[in-house]
Enzyme design. Structure first.
Site, PDB file in Angstrom:
ATOM      1  N   ASP A   8       0.869  -1.303  -0.026  1.00 54.99           N
ATOM      2  CA  ASP A   8      -0.048  -0.097  -0.003  1.00 54.99           C
ATOM      3  C   ASP A   8       0.863   1.132   0.082  1.00 54.99           C
ATOM      4  O   ASP A   8       2.169   1.181  -0.236  1.00 54.99           O
ATOM      5  CB  ASP A   8      -1.012  -0.127   1.345  1.00 54.99           C
ATOM      6  N   CYS A  66       3.333  -2.967   3.874  1.00 57.05           N
ATOM      7  CA  CYS A  66       2.623  -1.801   4.108  1.00 57.05           C
ATOM      8  C   CYS A  66       3.413  -0.784   5.350  1.00 57.05           C
ATOM      9  O   CYS A  66       4.658  -0.935   5.239  1.00 57.05           O
ATOM     10  CB  CYS A  66       1.032  -2.250   5.051  1.00 57.05           C
ATOM     11  N   GLY A  67       2.758   0.003   5.851  1.00 57.10           N
ATOM     12  CA  GLY A  67       3.597   1.077   6.790  1.00 57.10           C
ATOM     13  C   GLY A  67       4.372  -0.037   7.842  1.00 57.10           C
ATOM     14  O   GLY A  67       5.505   0.387   8.111  1.00 57.10           O
ATOM     15  N   GLY A  69       3.707  -3.562   8.556  1.00 57.62           N
ATOM     16  CA  GLY A  69       3.810  -4.909   8.010  1.00 57.62           C
ATOM     17  C   GLY A  69       2.574  -5.509   8.830  1.00 57.62           C
ATOM     18  O   GLY A  69       2.435  -6.642   8.740  1.00 57.62           O
ATOM     19  N   GLY A  71      -0.765  -4.752   9.246  1.00 57.24           N
ATOM     20  CA  GLY A  71      -1.813  -4.909   8.581  1.00 57.24           C
ATOM     21  C   GLY A  71      -1.824  -5.961   7.301  1.00 57.24           C
ATOM     22  O   GLY A  71      -2.809  -6.860   7.171  1.00 57.24           O
ATOM     23  N   ARG A 137       3.867 -31.965  11.704  1.00 54.88           N
ATOM     24  CA  ARG A 137       2.718 -32.262  12.697  1.00 54.88           C
ATOM     25  C   ARG A 137       2.126 -31.013  13.406  1.00 54.88           C
ATOM     26  O   ARG A 137       0.901 -30.840  13.327  1.00 54.88           O
ATOM     27  CB  ARG A 137       3.429 -32.999  14.007  1.00 54.88           C
ATOM     28  N   LYS A 141      -1.845 -29.184  12.306  1.00 55.39           N
ATOM     29  CA  LYS A 141      -2.652 -28.694  13.379  1.00 55.39           C
ATOM     30  C   LYS A 141      -3.242 -27.194  12.951  1.00 55.39           C
ATOM     31  O   LYS A 141      -4.256 -26.749  13.151  1.00 55.39           O
ATOM     32  CB  LYS A 141      -1.953 -28.645  14.829  1.00 55.39           C
TER      33      LYS A 141
END
Ligand code: RB5
Length: 147
Positions: A8, A66-67, A69, A71, A137, A141
């Site tokens: 962005d 992003c500014g 990281g 978001g 494993r 999960k």
């Protein structure tokens, strides 16, 4: 190796710098935007299409900026098949791949400088998932959460 990049306005400047850096290393780069600096744009509009391409295996790895990281990583992790993390240190950049099969690196364009970003990106892209039983494993999960 096919690499996606997306940013962005908060990550636009860093994306424009790392794009030629990635190409200089021989990676095939797909840019998901933004293609101009627009201070009103929204990170999901760029990160989500790239995340879907990553989940669909059109990309091998992806880098979202992003500014902060934050978001970008929050949005990307909503997509099944994407394993994204905000990374600020060299150890996590490769260990995230080796142990957790990280496939999207998220950076803060207002936090991480260009040279540090280069080193984090190199560590991320050259690392390989070990496939160790304990990691398989744990990932199984995690995959169950996507059902
Ligand atoms: C945009 O101003 C900023 O909020 C965004 O780039 C990002 O930092 C969000 O996590």
């Amino acid at each position: 190796m096919k690499i996606g990049i997306a940013a962005d306005h908060g990550g636009y400047e860093l994306k424009e710098i790392i794009h030629p850096f990635l190409e200089s290393l021989g990676y095939e780069v797909t840019d998901y935007g933004a293609f101009e600096l627009d201070n009103t744009d929204d990170y999901p509009d760029f990160v989500v299409p790239m995340g879907r391409a990553l989940a669909d295996k059109e990309l091998d790895r992806a880098i979202a900026i992003c500014g902060s990281g934050v978001g970008a990583s929050v949005a990307a992790n909503k997509i099944a098949g994407v394993r994204a993390a905000l990374i600020n240190d060299h150890f996590s950049a490769h260990q995230g791949v080796e142990d957790d099969d990280l496939n999207m690196l998220c950076l803060g364009g207002r936090v991480t400088g260009y040279m540090a970003a280069q080193e984090l990106i190199t560590a991320f892209l050259t690392a390989r998932f070990t496939g160790a039983e304990r990691h398989m494993r744990r990932l199984h999960k995690v995959h169950l959460l996507e059902k």
